[in-house]
Design an enzyme around this catalytic site. Structure first.
Site, mmCIF file in Angstrom:
data_model
loop_
_atom_site.group_PDB
_atom_site.id
_atom_site.type_symbol
_atom_site.label_atom_id
_atom_site.label_comp_id
_atom_site.label_asym_id
_atom_site.label_seq_id
_atom_site.Cartn_x
_atom_site.Cartn_y
_atom_site.Cartn_z
ATOM 1 N N HIS A 1 -6.709 -5.609 2.901
ATOM 2 C CA HIS A 1 -5.539 -4.997 3.544
ATOM 3 C C HIS A 1 -4.938 -5.997 4.520
ATOM 4 O O HIS A 1 -5.654 -6.532 5.384
ATOM 5 C CB HIS A 1 -5.942 -3.775 4.383
ATOM 6 C CG HIS A 1 -6.478 -2.616 3.627
ATOM 7 N ND1 HIS A 1 -5.722 -1.506 3.342
ATOM 8 C CD2 HIS A 1 -7.714 -2.365 3.118
ATOM 9 C CE1 HIS A 1 -6.459 -0.622 2.690
ATOM 10 N NE2 HIS A 1 -7.678 -1.118 2.540
ATOM 11 N N GLN B 1 -14.896 2.660 1.504
ATOM 12 C CA GLN B 1 -14.002 2.237 0.417
ATOM 13 C C GLN B 1 -13.567 3.451 -0.405
ATOM 14 O O GLN B 1 -14.395 4.304 -0.731
ATOM 15 C CB GLN B 1 -14.767 1.244 -0.464
ATOM 16 C CG GLN B 1 -13.931 0.532 -1.493
ATOM 17 C CD GLN B 1 -14.732 -0.557 -2.226
ATOM 18 O OE1 GLN B 1 -15.929 -0.734 -1.990
ATOM 19 N NE2 GLN B 1 -14.076 -1.267 -3.119
ATOM 20 N N HIS C 1 -10.295 -5.304 -2.539
ATOM 21 C CA HIS C 1 -8.948 -5.579 -2.020
ATOM 22 C C HIS C 1 -9.002 -5.909 -0.539
ATOM 23 O O HIS C 1 -9.904 -5.486 0.177
ATOM 24 C CB HIS C 1 -8.012 -4.392 -2.258
ATOM 25 C CG HIS C 1 -8.561 -3.084 -1.772
ATOM 26 N ND1 HIS C 1 -9.494 -2.373 -2.477
ATOM 27 C CD2 HIS C 1 -8.328 -2.382 -0.642
ATOM 28 C CE1 HIS C 1 -9.802 -1.272 -1.827
ATOM 29 N NE2 HIS C 1 -9.117 -1.254 -0.688
ATOM 30 N N ASP D 1 0.868 -1.187 0.000
ATOM 31 C CA ASP D 1 0.000 0.000 0.000
ATOM 32 C C ASP D 1 0.901 1.234 0.000
ATOM 33 O O ASP D 1 1.870 1.320 0.754
ATOM 34 C CB ASP D 1 -0.898 -0.005 1.244
ATOM 35 C CG ASP D 1 -1.978 1.059 1.163
ATOM 36 O OD1 ASP D 1 -3.156 0.682 1.091
ATOM 37 O OD2 ASP D 1 -1.649 2.267 1.171
HETATM 38 P P1 5GP Z 1 -9.656 1.527 0.756
HETATM 39 O O1 5GP Z 1 -9.803 2.848 1.430
HETATM 40 O O2 5GP Z 1 -10.451 1.482 -0.527
HETATM 41 O O3 5GP Z 1 -9.921 0.363 1.645
HETATM 42 O O4 5GP Z 1 -8.113 1.379 0.431
HETATM 43 C C1 5GP Z 1 -7.514 1.792 -0.740
HETATM 44 C C2 5GP Z 1 -6.032 1.743 -0.472
HETATM 45 O O5 5GP Z 1 -5.355 1.882 -1.701
HETATM 46 C C3 5GP Z 1 -5.527 2.870 0.440
HETATM 47 O O6 5GP Z 1 -4.929 2.320 1.603
HETATM 48 C C4 5GP Z 1 -4.508 3.613 -0.430
HETATM 49 O O7 5GP Z 1 -3.360 3.996 0.278
HETATM 50 C C5 5GP Z 1 -4.175 2.604 -1.490
HETATM 51 N N1 5GP Z 1 -3.801 3.195 -2.748
HETATM 52 C C6 5GP Z 1 -4.479 4.156 -3.424
HETATM 53 N N2 5GP Z 1 -3.845 4.454 -4.566
HETATM 54 C C7 5GP Z 1 -2.735 3.654 -4.609
HETATM 55 C C8 5GP Z 1 -1.684 3.507 -5.565
HETATM 56 O O8 5GP Z 1 -1.628 4.165 -6.601
HETATM 57 N N3 5GP Z 1 -0.728 2.585 -5.281
HETATM 58 C C9 5GP Z 1 -0.760 1.830 -4.144
HETATM 59 N N4 5GP Z 1 0.227 0.970 -3.954
HETATM 60 N N5 5GP Z 1 -1.740 1.945 -3.232
HETATM 61 C C10 5GP Z 1 -2.716 2.854 -3.466
#
Ligand code: 5GP
Ligand code: ZN
Length: 141
Positions: free
Chosen positions: A99, A91, A97, A29
């Protein structure tokens, strides 16, 4: 489709990949909420858990223990959280995804969920069971 994780999967956006097979990709991440914070995605674009089919779920979840053990051995955290945020406003990337979040002393994150033990009676619990079971009867999986 303008999906960050599909672009990562296609190599159009760079990422630090830690694991890949025919169906699944895992990479660090970008925010590194804690040291070793890793995301696992299906290569197939699936918006969130509500759109996840059984086979794709199996593909993703089957690599969780192996990756968790690798992270545990690599960084010796005090524990590890497995989290998946589904739907707005939780989200932020709409490609399913998981984590993997290794935890460390004083990492600034909450340790557990709120403890409401003793606040609810058996009628309340039974109503919850019935609500979920009723929906399960109508679902394929
Ligand atoms: P969510 O909030 O949808 O559960 O998590 C999305 C995750 O994707 C976040 O923790 C964010 O840091 C990660 N993320 C967003 N854009 C990118 C990216 O371009 N590259 C990587 N490696 N992680 C990303
Ligand atoms: Zn996608």
């Amino acid at each position: 489709m303008d999906c960050i994780f599909c672009n990562i999967r296609a190599g159009k956006i760079p990422s630090y990949k830690v694991y890949e097979d025919d169906n699944v990709l895992a990479f660090l991440d970008i925010t590194q909420g804690t040291k070793g914070h890793t995301l696992i995605i299906p290569k197939k674009h699936v918006k969130n858990v509500y759109e996840l089919d059984e086979q794709t779920a199996m593909n993703i979840f089957k690599v969780v223990p192996r990756l968790a053990k690798a992270i545990n051995k690599a960084f010796s955290p005090i524990g590890l959280n497995i989290i998946s945020n589904n739907d707005q406003p939780l989200q932020s990337v709409f490609h399913f995804h998981i984590h993997l979040i290794p935890r460390y002393e004083d990492d600034g994150m909450e340790l557990s969920t709120i403890n409401n033990y003793g606040k609810f009676n058996s009628e309340y619990f039974n109503n919850l069971v019935n609500s979920i079971k009723k929906e399960l009867e109508h679902s394929a999986i």
